[in-house]
Design a protein around this motif. Structure first.
Motif, mmCIF file in Angstrom:
data_model
loop_
_atom_site.group_PDB
_atom_site.id
_atom_site.type_symbol
_atom_site.label_atom_id
_atom_site.label_comp_id
_atom_site.label_asym_id
_atom_site.label_seq_id
_atom_site.Cartn_x
_atom_site.Cartn_y
_atom_site.Cartn_z
ATOM 1 N N GLY A 51 126.512 -31.331 10.654
ATOM 2 C CA GLY A 51 126.300 -32.541 9.882
ATOM 3 C C GLY A 51 127.065 -33.717 10.457
ATOM 4 O O GLY A 51 128.257 -33.607 10.750
ATOM 5 N N MET A 52 126.335 -34.840 10.680
ATOM 6 C CA MET A 52 126.922 -36.088 11.160
ATOM 7 C C MET A 52 126.475 -37.198 10.196
ATOM 8 O O MET A 52 125.864 -36.908 9.168
ATOM 9 N N SER A 53 126.749 -38.464 10.535
ATOM 10 C CA SER A 53 126.455 -39.543 9.573
ATOM 11 C C SER A 53 125.034 -39.480 9.026
ATOM 12 O O SER A 53 124.810 -39.686 7.842
ATOM 13 N N GLY A 54 124.065 -39.189 9.907
ATOM 14 C CA GLY A 54 122.671 -39.266 9.499
ATOM 15 C C GLY A 54 122.141 -38.040 8.780
ATOM 16 O O GLY A 54 121.042 -38.084 8.215
ATOM 17 N N LEU A 101 131.133 -21.396 13.750
ATOM 18 C CA LEU A 101 130.016 -21.836 14.587
ATOM 19 C C LEU A 101 129.773 -23.327 14.376
ATOM 20 O O LEU A 101 130.072 -23.870 13.309
ATOM 21 N N MET A 102 129.236 -23.946 15.402
ATOM 22 C CA MET A 102 128.955 -25.380 15.337
ATOM 23 C C MET A 102 127.560 -25.626 15.878
ATOM 24 O O MET A 102 127.108 -24.910 16.781
ATOM 25 N N THR A 103 126.858 -26.592 15.309
ATOM 26 C CA THR A 103 125.574 -26.958 15.895
ATOM 27 C C THR A 103 125.270 -28.433 15.683
ATOM 28 O O THR A 103 125.885 -29.101 14.845
ATOM 29 N N VAL A 118 132.000 -31.337 8.208
ATOM 30 C CA VAL A 118 131.079 -32.358 8.695
ATOM 31 C C VAL A 118 131.821 -33.298 9.637
ATOM 32 O O VAL A 118 132.993 -33.600 9.437
ATOM 33 N N ARG A 119 131.145 -33.718 10.687
ATOM 34 C CA ARG A 119 131.748 -34.592 11.698
ATOM 35 C C ARG A 119 131.121 -35.976 11.569
ATOM 36 O O ARG A 119 130.011 -36.194 12.012
ATOM 37 N N VAL A 120 131.847 -36.886 10.938
ATOM 38 C CA VAL A 120 131.243 -38.173 10.599
ATOM 39 C C VAL A 120 131.933 -39.323 11.328
ATOM 40 O O VAL A 120 133.148 -39.486 11.224
ATOM 41 N N GLY A 121 131.128 -40.091 12.071
ATOM 42 C CA GLY A 121 131.641 -41.261 12.786
ATOM 43 C C GLY A 121 131.087 -42.548 12.212
ATOM 44 O O GLY A 121 131.710 -43.196 11.362
ATOM 45 N N SER A 122 129.891 -42.929 12.660
ATOM 46 C CA SER A 122 129.288 -44.235 12.328
ATOM 47 C C SER A 122 129.465 -44.670 10.875
ATOM 48 O O SER A 122 129.799 -45.826 10.618
ATOM 49 N N ALA A 123 129.253 -43.776 9.928
ATOM 50 C CA ALA A 123 129.320 -44.162 8.517
ATOM 51 C C ALA A 123 130.712 -44.651 8.120
ATOM 52 O O ALA A 123 130.855 -45.409 7.167
ATOM 53 N N THR A 137 136.542 -40.671 15.662
ATOM 54 C CA THR A 137 137.121 -41.963 16.063
ATOM 55 C C THR A 137 136.672 -42.413 17.452
ATOM 56 O O THR A 137 137.244 -43.329 18.024
ATOM 57 N N LYS A 138 135.637 -41.771 17.977
ATOM 58 C CA LYS A 138 135.264 -42.045 19.375
ATOM 59 C C LYS A 138 134.761 -43.462 19.614
ATOM 60 O O LYS A 138 134.726 -43.912 20.753
ATOM 61 N N TYR A 139 134.333 -44.164 18.560
ATOM 62 C CA TYR A 139 133.805 -45.520 18.731
ATOM 63 C C TYR A 139 134.884 -46.589 18.691
ATOM 64 O O TYR A 139 134.601 -47.750 18.929
ATOM 65 N N GLU A 181 137.558 -36.416 18.325
ATOM 66 C CA GLU A 181 137.157 -37.192 19.504
ATOM 67 C C GLU A 181 136.219 -36.326 20.314
ATOM 68 O O GLU A 181 136.366 -35.094 20.329
ATOM 69 N N SER A 182 135.269 -36.951 21.020
ATOM 70 C CA SER A 182 134.383 -36.117 21.813
ATOM 71 C C SER A 182 134.803 -36.047 23.273
ATOM 72 O O SER A 182 134.360 -35.160 23.988
ATOM 73 N N ARG A 183 135.668 -36.981 23.717
ATOM 74 C CA ARG A 183 136.126 -36.905 25.104
ATOM 75 C C ARG A 183 137.597 -36.512 25.166
ATOM 76 O O ARG A 183 138.436 -37.141 24.517
ATOM 77 N N LEU A 210 138.646 -31.465 18.952
ATOM 78 C CA LEU A 210 137.745 -31.891 20.020
ATOM 79 C C LEU A 210 136.342 -31.470 19.620
ATOM 80 O O LEU A 210 136.078 -30.285 19.412
ATOM 81 N N ILE A 211 135.443 -32.461 19.480
ATOM 82 C CA ILE A 211 134.100 -32.136 18.991
ATOM 83 C C ILE A 211 133.067 -32.131 20.111
ATOM 84 O O ILE A 211 131.962 -31.658 19.932
ATOM 85 N N GLY A 212 133.426 -32.675 21.273
ATOM 86 C CA GLY A 212 132.449 -32.806 22.353
ATOM 87 C C GLY A 212 132.627 -31.744 23.427
ATOM 88 O O GLY A 212 133.331 -30.749 23.243
HETATM 89 C C1 LIG Z 1 129.633 -38.681 17.851
HETATM 90 C C2 LIG Z 1 129.563 -37.326 17.311
HETATM 91 C C3 LIG Z 1 129.532 -37.129 15.923
HETATM 92 C C4 LIG Z 1 129.511 -38.257 14.921
HETATM 93 O O1 LIG Z 1 128.257 -38.863 14.926
HETATM 94 P P1 LIG Z 1 127.874 -40.045 13.907
HETATM 95 O O2 LIG Z 1 126.404 -40.028 13.902
HETATM 96 O O3 LIG Z 1 128.446 -41.273 14.466
HETATM 97 O O4 LIG Z 1 128.461 -39.689 12.593
HETATM 98 C C5 LIG Z 1 129.489 -35.814 15.474
HETATM 99 N N1 LIG Z 1 129.489 -34.770 16.334
HETATM 100 C C6 LIG Z 1 129.531 -34.923 17.663
HETATM 101 C C7 LIG Z 1 129.518 -33.725 18.537
HETATM 102 C C8 LIG Z 1 129.559 -36.212 18.199
HETATM 103 O O5 LIG Z 1 129.580 -36.365 19.541
#
Ligand SMILES: *Cc1c(COP(=O)(O)O)cnc(C)c1O
Length: 241
Positions: free
Chosen positions: A213-216, A170-172, A229-234, A45-47, A66-68, A88-90
């Motif tokens: 894994g993220m949106s792309g 683990l996360m990458t 999976v951590r999905v934002g933009s999509a 939800t960071k956007y 959230e990353s912050r 917290l993902i960031g």
């Molecule tokens: C922003 C972010 C995401 C999500 O990225 P999108 O490309 O928007 O899906 C996933 N992981 C981390 C660590 C991020 O900072």
């Protein structure tokens, strides 16, 4: 338009986006011979602000990321958003650990011994066990956070030092350059590291979570064994901006 109409329109867009993402997860899970139930979606939800974040929770995405830290604290103190499971993902700075622990269920990006130490101390003081993921730099990209793969085994062997921490996995993050082929090989490295740790430590229950894994690139990540999976933009297509 009334505020309520605006909100309903927002909710219906978010529901559609969420459906698309869940379907993509389900297709990738099928291809990797796993169940979509074994893959957790962290809705990032960071956007967006509070109303958009609320709509995602209402649409059925219960785990939010959230990353912050400050933004996470703020959203977690919202009357509705406090019902979500917050991750917290960031990057987490040590001076923000104390306030972050009570607000989160999982910290994804633990990337240094000093941070591990700070979380352990704070968790002990608060009388809790903190669940964390170790961030591993699988891309070799110097600009990326994360432990080198070679230090993860010694770290697991030394975990007695950290009584108030539970390493859940683990996360990458994949390399920015190189497209899906490189991303997939970065994700494969994390899975191989997990398999090696399980074997060397003779514990097949170790490291239940692989956050990748993220949106792309989340389909590639799922094909390589991602469980989170951590999905934002999509999820915010046609909504933010
Ligand atoms: C922003 C972010 C995401 C999500 O990225 P999108 O490309 O928007 O899906 C996933 N992981 C981390 C660590 C991020 O900072």
């Amino acid at each position: 338009m009334s505020t309520e109409e605006n909100y309903n329109e927002l909710l219906s867009k978010v529901q559609q986006n969420l459906e698309v993402v869940l379907e993509r997860i389900s297709v990738a899970a099928d291809k990797s011979n796993r169940s979509a139930k074994d893959i957790t979606l962290v809705g990032v939800t960071k956007y967006v602000g509070i109303p958009e974040s609320r709509s995602l929770l209402q649409a059925g995405c219960k785990v939010l990321g959230e990353s912050r830290p400050q933004q996470l604290w703020q959203k977690n103190s919202d009357s509705e958003l406090s019902n979500a499971s917050w991750h917290l993902i960031g990057h987490l700075q040590r001076n923000k650990v104390e306030r972050t622990l009570p607000a989160v269920d999982l910290i994804h990006g633990v990337d240094s011994l000093r941070l591990l130490e700070a979380i352990n101390q704070s968790a002990a003081k608060q009388g809790v066990t903190s669940k964390i993921l170790l961030e591993v730099n699988c891309s070799g990209d110097e600009a990326k956070h994360g432990f080198h793969q070679s230090v993860i085994l010694p770290l697991f062997e030394d975990m007695d030092r950290y009584n108030n921490i539970e390493i859940k996995g683990l996360m990458t993050m994949a390399a920015r350059e190189g497209g899906s082929r490189v991303a997939r090989s970065n994700f494969a490295s994390l899975r191989e590291l997990r398999d090696e740790l399980r074997e060397k430590l003779s514990n097949s229950n170790l490291i239940p979570i692989l956050s990748m894994g993220m949106s792309g690139d989340f389909e590639e990540a799922i094909l390589e064994g991602s469980t989170m999976v951590r999905v934002g933009s999509a999820l915010w297509n046609g909504i933010r901006d």
